[in-house]
Design a protein around this motif. Structure first.
Motif, PDB file in Angstrom:
ATOM      1  N   ARG A 169     -35.680  27.877 -16.431  1.00 30.74           N
ATOM      2  CA  ARG A 169     -35.683  26.547 -16.017  1.00 30.74           C
ATOM      3  C   ARG A 169     -34.369  25.549 -16.655  1.00 30.74           C
ATOM      4  O   ARG A 169     -33.823  24.893 -15.843  1.00 30.74           O
ATOM      5  CB  ARG A 169     -36.920  25.790 -15.869  1.00 30.74           C
ATOM      6  N   SER A 175     -29.242  23.558 -12.276  1.00 30.72           N
ATOM      7  CA  SER A 175     -29.194  22.264 -11.988  1.00 30.72           C
ATOM      8  C   SER A 175     -27.570  21.773 -11.336  1.00 30.72           C
ATOM      9  O   SER A 175     -27.754  21.071 -10.410  1.00 30.72           O
ATOM     10  CB  SER A 175     -29.127  21.442 -13.315  1.00 30.72           C
ATOM     11  N   LEU A 209     -43.085  21.986 -14.577  1.00 36.71           N
ATOM     12  CA  LEU A 209     -42.655  20.890 -14.900  1.00 36.71           C
ATOM     13  C   LEU A 209     -43.002  19.619 -14.091  1.00 36.71           C
ATOM     14  O   LEU A 209     -43.096  19.707 -13.259  1.00 36.71           O
ATOM     15  CB  LEU A 209     -40.794  20.889 -14.766  1.00 36.71           C
ATOM     16  N   THR A 214     -38.391  15.262 -15.312  1.00 35.75           N
ATOM     17  CA  THR A 214     -37.188  15.598 -14.757  1.00 35.75           C
ATOM     18  C   THR A 214     -35.854  15.014 -15.614  1.00 35.75           C
ATOM     19  O   THR A 214     -35.473  14.026 -15.945  1.00 35.75           O
ATOM     20  CB  THR A 214     -36.816  15.184 -13.394  1.00 35.75           C
ATOM     21  N   GLY A 218     -34.045  20.343 -16.401  1.00 38.45           N
ATOM     22  CA  GLY A 218     -35.234  20.641 -15.524  1.00 38.45           C
ATOM     23  C   GLY A 218     -35.227  19.756 -14.362  1.00 38.45           C
ATOM     24  O   GLY A 218     -35.850  18.585 -14.702  1.00 38.45           O
ATOM     25  N   HIS A 220     -36.687  20.494 -10.981  1.00 37.63           N
ATOM     26  CA  HIS A 220     -37.753  20.816  -9.989  1.00 37.63           C
ATOM     27  C   HIS A 220     -39.010  21.235 -10.538  1.00 37.63           C
ATOM     28  O   HIS A 220     -39.064  21.684 -11.785  1.00 37.63           O
ATOM     29  CB  HIS A 220     -37.021  22.157  -9.110  1.00 37.63           C
ATOM     30  N   ILE A 222     -41.201  23.833 -11.214  1.00 36.27           N
ATOM     31  CA  ILE A 222     -41.275  25.174 -11.356  1.00 36.27           C
ATOM     32  C   ILE A 222     -41.477  25.545 -12.771  1.00 36.27           C
ATOM     33  O   ILE A 222     -41.383  24.783 -13.760  1.00 36.27           O
ATOM     34  CB  ILE A 222     -39.903  25.917 -11.123  1.00 36.27           C
ATOM     35  N   LEU A 224     -41.238  27.635 -16.473  1.00 36.29           N
ATOM     36  CA  LEU A 224     -40.210  27.819 -17.363  1.00 36.29           C
ATOM     37  C   LEU A 224     -39.317  29.091 -17.140  1.00 36.29           C
ATOM     38  O   LEU A 224     -38.116  29.164 -17.057  1.00 36.29           O
ATOM     39  CB  LEU A 224     -40.537  28.019 -18.747  1.00 36.29           C
ATOM     40  N   HIS A 226     -38.755  31.565 -13.686  1.00 35.63           N
ATOM     41  CA  HIS A 226     -38.833  31.291 -12.114  1.00 35.63           C
ATOM     42  C   HIS A 226     -39.187  32.776 -11.590  1.00 35.63           C
ATOM     43  O   HIS A 226     -39.267  32.929 -10.430  1.00 35.63           O
ATOM     44  CB  HIS A 226     -38.088  30.288 -11.567  1.00 35.63           C
ATOM     45  N   TYR A 233     -33.089  30.962  -5.299  1.00 32.41           N
ATOM     46  CA  TYR A 233     -33.287  29.590  -5.708  1.00 32.41           C
ATOM     47  C   TYR A 233     -32.897  28.721  -4.873  1.00 32.41           C
ATOM     48  O   TYR A 233     -33.425  27.661  -4.605  1.00 32.41           O
ATOM     49  CB  TYR A 233     -33.092  29.572  -7.287  1.00 32.41           C
ATOM     50  N   GLY A 380     -40.967  20.613 -20.153  1.00 37.33           N
ATOM     51  CA  GLY A 380     -41.270  20.115 -18.880  1.00 37.33           C
ATOM     52  C   GLY A 380     -42.682  19.486 -18.753  1.00 37.33           C
ATOM     53  O   GLY A 380     -43.039  18.772 -17.772  1.00 37.33           O
TER      54      GLY A 380
END
Length: 418
Positions: A169, A175, A209, A214, A218, A220, A222, A224, A226, A233, A380
């Motif tokens: 994440r 991001s 998270l 946010t 990080g 979203h 989700i 650590l 995914h 994604y 998160g």
């Protein structure tokens, strides 16, 4: 002679069968993709899946988000000698160079953290510039310009996103993906995401998270880890309407071929300066939590994210002294002796491993200085730090994640391709 001819014909028939055109229809936003598979044993990345995207770029002005990981294998016939005939050479080519060779009208390069050539330190300011090889302008997507401005996108018909993710994440390429999708949606630009395998495969683990935590490391809700490819994604970002005001991007994922997420995948190049090999990539999600503590993860050595240590841990048989090097101009504890643990030869892990973090906290000389504020952003959630400080066992910490992980897996399932 007759037998030789028959054998030769049979060989050609088998070879032809192995390279038959395969047709896939996966996901909601993609139509049928028809591609030639030359080998069932070799993974073909999205960038190498040329038949799925070259026609979409013809006569279009193209922008591209990529770096040193945006590469593809190019196979070229070569004459070996007169006796044995010709063979095939394989070379790694940057996607930008390949597209220009195909007469694709590439307008601009957009570079994420670490820059287009992947030489900047983590967190280092990356400036706009020009690629010395192609002369193309480079727009930095790191620092104050994480999201391209409308004027930077002016004249672009199609945007390509091709970055190698590692499934964590806080690895900031996802991001950058979010902001690119948002900018493309706001400016009516189609986005092609060239998919690549996740080297941490199907691992889904860690705390979810929480919205109040946010940040760029990080974005979203989700876990650590995914367990998705970057193309999957992107589908989740779109489908869950995580972009600003719930807008959605005109998205098309260019699939990998011959790939299943359970497969082992070795990255052909470093995804970033401090992930030098497969061991570092595998350990990165677990050891990166140390970046929110007073413990070094080996930046300034040749074993980044494969060792950990600090001057505040007990003296041991293993020690290291960080010094400036490629990817770490000012490493933590520069020129100071650090004691810790060497993980370079341990077997591959298949979860978020907490035991090293807990061990380091319990043995540090001053627990009040162990964590810093960045730890909550990486985790998160505030709970993980609180649990470790309270002496909660690793098994009980993991139990506290179970409900969130199960809910995430249900959501995730809608967007999986492989």
């Amino acid at each position: 002679m007759k037998n030789i001819i028959i054998i030769g014909l049979l060989f050609l028939m088998v070879t032809s069968c192995k390279s038959q055109i395969n047709q896939k229809k996966i996901g909601n936003e993609e139509s049928k993709q028809v591609n030639t598979i030359t080998s069932f044993s070799n993974i073909i990345t999205g960038a190498e899946n040329k038949q799925a995207y070259l026609s979409l770029l013809k006569d279009k002005k193209v922008g591209i988000v990529t770096n040193q990981t945006g590469i593809l294998n190019i196979y070229k016939p070569v004459v070996t000698n007169k006796t044995y005939g010709s063979g095939t050479s394989v070379s790694l080519v940057n996607l930008v160079d390949y597209l220009l060779e195909q007469k694709i009208n590439v307008q601009k390069i957009f570079a994420p953290e670490h820059g287009f050539r992947g030489t900047a330190d983590a967190g280092e300011h990356v400036v706009d510039g020009k690629d010395t090889k192609t002369g193309l302008p480079i727009i930095s997507l790191y620092g104050n310009n994480k999201k391209p401005k409308s004027e930077q996108l002016a004249g672009i018909d199609v945007m390509i996103f091709d970055l190698q993710d590692v499934g964590a994440r806080f690895y900031t390429y996802i991001s950058s993906l979010h902001y690119i999708m948002e900018a493309c949606a706001e400016n009516n630009i189609q986005l092609l995401v060239f998919d690549r395998p996740n080297p941490n495969g199907s691992i889904v683990d860690g705390p979810i998270l929480e919205k109040e935590n946010t940040s760029f490391v990080g974005m979203h809700p989700i876990p650590l880890l995914h367990g998705m490819t970057i193309g999957e994604y992107a589908r989740m970002i779109n489908g869950e309407k995580w972009l600003k005001n719930g807008i959605q991007c005109d998205l098309k994922v260019i699939h990998c071929l011959n790939y299943k997420r359970e497969m082992s995948y070795s990255l052909p190049v470093k995804p970033s300066p401090n992930l030098p090999n497969d061991q570092a990539v595998n350990l990165y999600p677990s050891l990166c939590l140390f970046e929110g503590t007073n413990v070094s993860v080996g930046r300034g050595t040749e074993k980044q994210f494969q060792i950990y240590g600090s001057p505040f841990l007990p003296k041991s048989d293993f020690s290291f002294t960080p010094i400036p090097n490629f990817g770490a101009k000012e490493p933590v504890y520069k020129d100071q002796l650090c004691f810790g643990e060497d993980l370079t030869t341990i077997p591959k892990i298949d979860k978020l491993e907490l035991k090293w973090l807990i061990k380091a906290y319990n043995s540090t000389s001053d627990k009040s200085k162990f964590f810093n504020d960045f730890f909550t952003k990486l985790a998160g959630t505030k709970k993980l730090r609180q649990q470790i400080e309270a002496g909660v066992s690793e098994s009980d910490i993991r139990k506290s994640w179970e409900k969130g992980l199960e809910e995430f897996k249900v959501m995730r399932k809608k967007y999986l391709i492989y």
